[in-house]
Design a protein around this motif. Structure first.
Motif, PDB file in Angstrom:
ATOM      1  N   GLY A   1       0.664  -1.262   0.015  1.00  0.00           N
ATOM      2  CA  GLY A   1      -0.082  -0.226   0.192  1.00  0.00           C
ATOM      3  C   GLY A   1       0.791   1.236  -0.127  1.00  0.00           C
ATOM      4  N   SER A   2       2.060   1.284  -0.525  1.00  0.00           N
ATOM      5  CA  SER A   2       2.907   2.469  -0.543  1.00  0.00           C
ATOM      6  C   SER A   2       2.617   3.269  -1.707  1.00  0.00           C
ATOM      7  CB  SER A   2       4.313   2.070  -0.422  1.00  0.00           C
ATOM      8  OG  SER A   2       4.771   1.237  -1.764  1.00  0.00           O
ATOM      9  N   LEU A   3       3.006   4.577  -1.414  1.00  0.00           N
ATOM     10  CA  LEU A   3       2.609   5.605  -2.420  1.00  0.00           C
ATOM     11  C   LEU A   3       3.657   5.209  -3.950  1.00  0.00           C
ATOM     12  CD1 LEU A   3       0.947   7.931  -3.010  1.00  0.00           C
ATOM     13  CD2 LEU A   3       2.801   9.525  -2.424  1.00  0.00           C
ATOM     14  N   ILE A   4       4.792   4.746  -3.468  1.00  0.00           N
ATOM     15  CA  ILE A   4       5.731   4.262  -4.755  1.00  0.00           C
ATOM     16  C   ILE A   4       5.445   2.837  -5.035  1.00  0.00           C
ATOM     17  CG2 ILE A   4       8.078   4.114  -5.563  1.00  0.00           C
ATOM     18  CD1 ILE A   4       8.511   6.344  -3.271  1.00  0.00           C
TER      19      ILE A   4
ATOM     20  N   GLN B   1       2.989  -4.255  -7.327  1.00  0.00           N
ATOM     21  CA  GLN B   1       1.585  -3.700  -6.879  1.00  0.00           C
ATOM     22  C   GLN B   1       1.360  -2.752  -8.357  1.00  0.00           C
ATOM     23  OE1 GLN B   1       2.465  -0.889  -3.598  1.00  0.00           O
ATOM     24  NE2 GLN B   1       0.579   0.347  -4.124  1.00  0.00           N
ATOM     25  N   SER B   2       2.613  -2.553  -8.793  1.00  0.00           N
ATOM     26  CA  SER B   2       2.383  -1.723 -10.250  1.00  0.00           C
ATOM     27  C   SER B   2       1.686  -2.734 -11.360  1.00  0.00           C
ATOM     28  CB  SER B   2       3.463  -1.460 -10.841  1.00  0.00           C
ATOM     29  OG  SER B   2       4.565  -1.958 -10.783  1.00  0.00           O
ATOM     30  N   VAL B   3       1.952  -4.048 -11.255  1.00  0.00           N
ATOM     31  CA  VAL B   3       1.231  -5.090 -12.248  1.00  0.00           C
ATOM     32  C   VAL B   3      -0.222  -5.072 -11.771  1.00  0.00           C
ATOM     33  CG1 VAL B   3       1.000  -7.269 -12.610  1.00  0.00           C
ATOM     34  CG2 VAL B   3       3.400  -6.267 -12.635  1.00  0.00           C
TER      35      VAL B   3
END
Lengths: 73, 241
Positions: B50-53, B58-60
């Motif tokens: 759940g990070s901003l970066i 998570q990007s997938v």
């Protein structure tokens, strides 16, 4: 059919659709005609013939309609 | 040479019976559990940071959500986001069934007409329910293409009925036939390369390798087609003509 972000994906998707659609309408039309012949009316074999003809028309019409949408997407 | 249809046979592993129904566990059921477990695990892991970066996973996951949201917006409009969970689940389940089925020794769940047929029928029934709920009896107007002259109606209505009924058939047969045919071809070619020996066996083996790559692509494309057609049918139920 709407365009997907990836043009290759969208093109392949549209191409694969038409073939099975032709087959499916033929199967459904023939099946409907055959079941009318065998269970509902004593019209053998004309229900099957009419069903197959209608199935072919429906399939070609669907392919035509799918192809028509390509210009707009 | 081994029978190329042999991998599609199912044998009961754990016999089970529930209220007189046969719910025995076989290889396909185990594969389905595996797929559900894997998807749940990957998505919860992607969301846990759940990070901003975003992390890689998570990007997938974010790309995937954007992809499915794009499909829904283009076919159903913003109203269709109510069905986002359904569409996303369908896409992920079919995609992972196709991909995991390509592992040697694994079972391809989507190569069973029962599975794809149940999905297609369920989706089609849902689109009919949604259509009747939104438009009421007027939804039957889907059987009359706009701009049909009255004397053509006795011909057009049966044609439209056939093309409506063909929707679940083509949806299920397409996925099932693509997966089955691909695996049969892979099996036959690999069997040829084994029985060919070193002298000539390298030729079918190289075809197997190339076709395997193609099959991975087909796994993605078939999952995409199944979900986008689901969206299109739902969209037809939302917007008459």
């Amino acid at each position: 059919m709407p365009s997907s972000p990836d043009p290759l994906f969208a093109g392949l998707g549209q191409a694969v659709r038409i073939g099975t659609n032709l087959l499916a309408t033929l199967m459904v039309g023939g099946g409907l005609g055959w079941s009318i012949d065998s269970y509902v009316l004593p019209t053998e074999p004309w229900g099957l013939v009419a069903g197959l003809v209608l199935g072919v028309i429906a399939g070609i019409r669907n392919a035509y309609r799918t192809a028509q949408r390509w210009d707009h997407s | 040479m081994e029978n190329p249809l042999h991998p599609f046979e199912l044998h009961t592993i754990v016999p089970l019976s529930l209220f007189g129904l046969d719910v025995s566990i076989n290889k396909a059921v185990i594969m389905m559990f595996l797929v559900v477990g894997l998807v749940t695990l990957l998505l919860t892991k992607a969301r846990s940071s759940g990070s901003l970066i975003p992390t890689k996973l998570q990007s997938v996951a974010e790309l995937l959500v954007e992809f499915i949201r794009g499909m829904i917006h283009e076919t159903m409009g913003p109203d269709g986001m109510r069905f986002f969970p359904l569409i996303a689940t369908l896409f992920l389940f079919i995609l992972f069934c196709n991909l995991l089925g390509l592992m040697p020794g694994a079972y391809t769940v989507t190569s069973q007409l029962v599975v794809t047929g149940a999905f297609a029928l369920g989706v089609y029934m849902l689109s009919l329910l949604v259509g009747f709920k939104i438009h009421g009896v007027k939804f039957l107007g889907i059987l009359v293409p706009s701009g049909t002259p009255g004397w053509l109606l006795p011909l057009m209505v049966p044609i439209e009925i056939i093309s409506q009924l063909a929707r679940p058939v083509s949806l299920s047969v397409r996925l099932f036939a693509n997966m089955t045919a691909g695996h049969v071809i892979l099996g036959v070619l690999f069997g040829l390369s084994i029985s060919g020996g070193l002298l000539i066996g390298w030729l079918p083996f190289s075809f197997t390798v190339a076709l395997y790559g193609l099959e991975v692509g087909i796994a993605f494309i078939q999952a995409y087609i199944f979900t986008i057609l689901t969206c299109v049918y739902m969209g037809d139920a939302f917007h008459l003509h």
